[in-house]
Design a protein around this motif. Structure first.
Motif: not given
Ligand SMILES: *Cc1c(COP(=O)(O)O)cnc(C)c1O
Length: 396
Positions: A87-103, A123-128
């Motif tokens: 859930x957590x990494x999957x949501x982050x990965x999707x955002x980063x790959x396809x939208x890259x807006x919410x951090x 955090x290593x993927x650039x999320x706050x």
């Protein structure tokens, strides 16, 4: 008069939040899938595979019905740990790959280790990341949460029920808030399903994790609920055959899937009655200990709490010492995942206990198969052991 504790089978198990015994009605449904029914649910070119596929789909429907979801929103995993990671990494990965807006990702400091570590890894993927403290009662402060969820927030992850102190977070309010701000809401509900009402619509949950072995089902199986409308987009963590609508590759284990399906069906059917019974046993234990032990205080909110949970600080004792005097009682002195080390529980420290108070705390989790006689046995043994530990001369 024969004591009601005379014929108790020992040890008495009061650690139902670490894991639960398999319900015999679940085992019965599982057994054929270990033996004559061995098909691969993906191999539907013949009857072996087709019957396995049908059983898996039946179980998917049982899980969905228990949480107000649709069958196609259910993804089977190996447990709540994997579900939380996905859930957590999957949501982050999707955002980063396809939208890259919410951090931003927001969670609580008292979440299960697997949630905390999954969020930390982002955090290593650039999320706050934001780890919100909880109050003395173990509950999230909604104003504080509202302040933390901004327009940049991708995901809010808050558990429905805490595995150590049993407190119930206001997930319906949190879900509404997350939706309003356009963030996804994930809830780790491993401890909540079957114990308190849980409906993905009522709480506007987008992603929700369940575990088989916390609900009298088998170990090694879990579920991730993934909302379809509006769609919660996540990226898979495993590459492979694309099972589970591509979200979780790998051949499913039909015995385990059948088991968690049946466990969910029983949890849903028996929840209300069982909650009343477990709360009664839990209260019996609390009142007995208040009377016989004294100097005890409840950790976490008294009302907004799982029906079977007691987490208590016992003045003047070291819980690890206490446990040594209780070979016939299975209790926990911390969450199952951390009890191997002597580190005091971060959840107890998170609600403001100092190290000494945390080290003086035990968790008793009453479950489906506990009896009033077992509770009385536990009260007797705890009272005796506490007296021994309190009376023991201090080691020099
Ligand atoms: C037990 C538990 C988990 C881990 O579940 P597994 O199925 O054992 O991986 C996660 N979160 C909570 C709240 C739990 O109680």
């Amino acid at each position: 008069m024969a004591s009601r504790t005379a014929n108790i089978r020992t040890p008495v198990y009061l650690d139902n939040q670490a894991t639960t015994p398999l319900d015999p009605r679940v085992l019965e449904k599982m057994l054929p899938w270990f033996t004559e029914k061995f098909g691969n649910p993906n191999s539907t070119s013949h009857g072996f595979g087709r019957e396995a596929d049908e059983a898996v789909e039946h179980a998917r429907g049982q899980v969905a019905a228990a949480i107000g979801a649709e069958a196609r929103e259910i993804v089977f995993t190996s447990g709540a740990t994997e579900s939380n990671n996905l859930a957590i990494k999957g949501a982050a990965l999707f955002e980063k790959r396809h939208r890259d807006r919410r951090k931003r990702v927001v969670t609580l400091a008292t979440e299960h280790k697997c949630v905390l570590e999954s969020v930390r890894a982002l955090e290593d993927e650039g999320f706050e990341t934001v780890f919100l403290p909880v109050g003395r009662d173990g509950l999230v402060d909604m104003d504080r949460l509202a302040g933390a969820i901004d327009d940049n927030t991708l995901l809010v992850s808050v558990m429905a029920a805490n595995n150590e102190i049993g407190v119930l977070q206001p997930i319906a309010e949190i879900g509404a808030l997350a939706r309003e701000r356009g963030a996804l809401f994930h809830s780790d509900a491993a401890q909540a399903v079957g114990k308190v009402p849980l409906d993905v619509e009522a709480a506007t949950i987008d992603l929700m994790s369940l575990s088989g072995h916390k609900i009298y089902g088998p170990k090694g199986i879990g579920v991730l609920y993934v909302r379809r409308r509006p769609r919660a987009r996540i990226e898979p963590l495993f590459s492979g055959g694309g099972q589970e609508r591509t979200l979780r590759s790998g051949t499913l284990a039909p015995p385990l899937v059948v088991g968690i399906g049946q466990a969910c069906a029983l949890a849903a059917a028996e929840r209300e009655e069982e909650a009343v019974r477990l709360a009664g046993l839990r209260d019996r234990l609390w009142h007995g200990l208040e009377e016989r032990v004294g100097g005890i205080s409840l950790n976490g909110d008294a009302e907004r709490r799982l029906p079977g949970n007691l987490n208590i600080a016992i003045e003047g004792i070291d819980a690890l010492k206490l446990i040594e005097h209780l070979p016939d009682l299975a209790l926990s002195t911390g969450s199952a995942c951390t009890s191997a080390s002597v580190e005091t529980s971060y959840v107890l420290r998170g609600i403001g206990l100092d190290d000494k108070q945390a080290a003086a705390s035990v968790r008793a989790a009453v479950g489906r198969f506990n009896t009033p006689g077992e509770i009385d046995f536990a009260i007797d043994h705890l009272a005796e052991a506490v007296a021994q530990v309190r009376g023991a001369p201090k080691a020099s």
